[in-house]
Design an enzyme around this catalytic site. Structure first.
Site, PDB file in Angstrom:
ATOM      1  CG  ASP A  42      -2.217   1.094   1.229  1.00 31.74           C
ATOM      2  OD1 ASP A  42      -2.306   1.725   0.209  1.00 31.74           O
ATOM      3  OD2 ASP A  42      -2.598   1.265   2.128  1.00 31.74           O
ATOM      4  CG  ASP A 135      -2.847   4.025  -3.425  1.00 31.58           C
ATOM      5  OD1 ASP A 135      -3.816   3.322  -3.649  1.00 31.58           O
ATOM      6  OD2 ASP A 135      -2.797   4.672  -2.577  1.00 31.58           O
ATOM      7  CD  GLU A 136      -4.999  -1.414  -0.620  1.00 29.02           C
ATOM      8  OE1 GLU A 136      -5.161  -1.821   0.286  1.00 29.02           O
ATOM      9  OE2 GLU A 136      -5.857  -0.366  -1.016  1.00 29.02           O
TER      10      GLU A 136
END
EC number: 2.7.7.7
Length: 422
Positions: A42, A135-136
């Site tokens: 993350d 973003d993960e």
């Protein structure tokens, strides 16, 4: 006990509190450190971190990424978080909590570009990468030790250092035996973290935690569980499958299993996107259909672009409206054939909007594509709509001009802002 220095990447089977090579105390130790292979990655405050990277003068300032006083916080840095700012918080509340914050309008194109850079770096580690957002992602590095000449923990530490060095943002990593515990581990040590939870300790670690810690247990579900006498995950985890089903329905057994740290989901790189959407919050409430149609058209254009980027098409549309009182209305319609064209999306959403534009004041409008279809099934044309391929060609030409000369190169009249009327 195995240990790993996150600064110089020195690793050893015999644990150390301070790295013997570089003296760093950023050391990870765990008895299963070199045996676990499921990781949750993350990025830390991603949007805000990208903005701070590009504007170093903001490094020590609270930064909020969002739009307008009536918008919401898309992201905020950790400095702003210490002042009480949170993602999805209304901007007026965020600025009240942190009046000295620097507010930056989101630049999604930039964030997508950087997210794809990081995604490519993940995919160089293992083919088993399942993106969860821009973003993960969750990764499974089982069987990669021979390829990398190192256990997954060391490979992940190298990756984190490379992202920080090459992209200029930081990531937090959770390493565990399954996806659920990897996610919880990643949240345990943010920002710039690296946390490990072994299979044998998962249930004991979860037991004293509140039920709200479990992903998918929102405020309403947490309140329901607490009313039933389950305030901790340990209490919930004692339920047998039969008792869990009797109390909480067909999802009850899985809920109790997750409360014990059990999760059988595999990392699936081919996981299908279930929906694609776009929405906007107004600076002032809108009440009339005429006023709402201009932002709806612009969102249809944005949605069409996002569908193209994902190589998908819309087989149906969902209209979303949020009233001034924050009540959400959604209406859906199926399409005669899949499309990636904004005018077809708009034509389907417009009657849905007409039925809701009853004088109610709205603060937000959104449009989503659901269900989805492969892009190659879109806008083929048939006897009922032989002009579909021509419209697709016109839209491609418009997008080509915009790519060369900017978004303002070609603007449809219905997309122009109208004077406020209500």
């Amino acid at each position: 006990m195995p240990a790993l220095c996150r600064d110089c990447l020195h690793a050893a089977e015999d644990g150390f509190a301070r790295c013997p090579s570089c003296g760093s105390r950023r050391v990870v130790t765990h008895e299963d450190l070199f045996a676990l292979s499921v990781a949750h990655v993350d990025c830390d405050a991603f949007y805000a971190s990208v903005e701070k990277r590009d504007r170093p003068e903001l490094l020590t300032r609270p930064v909020i990424v969002g739009g307008g006083k009536r918008g919401v916080v898309a992201a905020c840095c950790y400095i702003a978080r210490t002042r009480g700012v949170r993602s999805a918080m209304p901007m007026f509340k965020a600025l009240s909590a942190c009046p000295d914050a620097v507010v930056i309008k989101p630049d999604m194109a930039k964030y997508v570009t950087e997210g794809r850079r990081i995604r490519a770096m993940m995919e160089a580690l293992t083919p088993l990468v399942q993106p969860l957002s821009i973003d993960e992602a969750v990764l499974d590095l089982s069987g990669t030790q021979a390829l990398h000449g190192a256990p997954p923990a060391l490979v992940l530490a190298r990756f984190a250092a490379a992202v920080e060095r090459e992209v200029g943002v930081t990531v937090s990593i959770g390493l565990a035996a399954n996806r659920l515990m990897a996610k919880l581990a990643a949240e345990r040590d943010k920002p710039r973290g690296f946390a490990v939870i072994g299979a044998d300790e998962a249930a004991a670690w979860l037991a004293p935690q509140p039920v709200s810690l479990l992903p998918g247990v929102g405020p309403a579900m947490a309140k329901r569980l607490q009313a039933a006498g389950f305030s901790t995950l340990g209490q919930l985890g004692t339920l047998s499958p039969r008792d869990a089903a009797a109390r909480f329905g067909e999802d009850g057994p899985a809920l109790a299993a997750r409360a014990r740290g059990e999760d059988s989901r595999r990392v699936d790189p081919s996981r299908e996107t279930k929906s694609v959407s776009a929405e906007t919050t107004f600076e002032t409430d809108m009440t009339t259909q005429a006023a709402l149609e201009a932002p709806l058209w612009r969102l249809c254009e944005k949605l069409a672009r996002r569908l193209k980027d994902k190589d998908l098409a819309a087989a149906g549309v969902t209209l979303k409206l949020k009233t001034a009182a924050f009540a959400i209305r959604t209406r859906a319609a199926r399409l005669a054939q899949p499309t990636t064209l904004p005018d077809v999306l708009f034509a389907a959403a417009r009657p849905l909007l007409a039925r809701e534009a009853d004088g109610t004041a709205f603060r937000l409008i959104g449009i989503g594509a659901q269900p989805l279809a492969p892009a190659d099934q879109a806008d083929r044309g048939d006897l009922a709509d032989p002009e579909a391929p021509k419209r697709a060609a016109r839209w491609a030409a418009v997008e080509s001009l915009r790519a060369r000369f900017g978004e303002g190169a070609v603007v449809r009249g219905r997309g122009l802002p109208k004077p406020p009327r209500g």
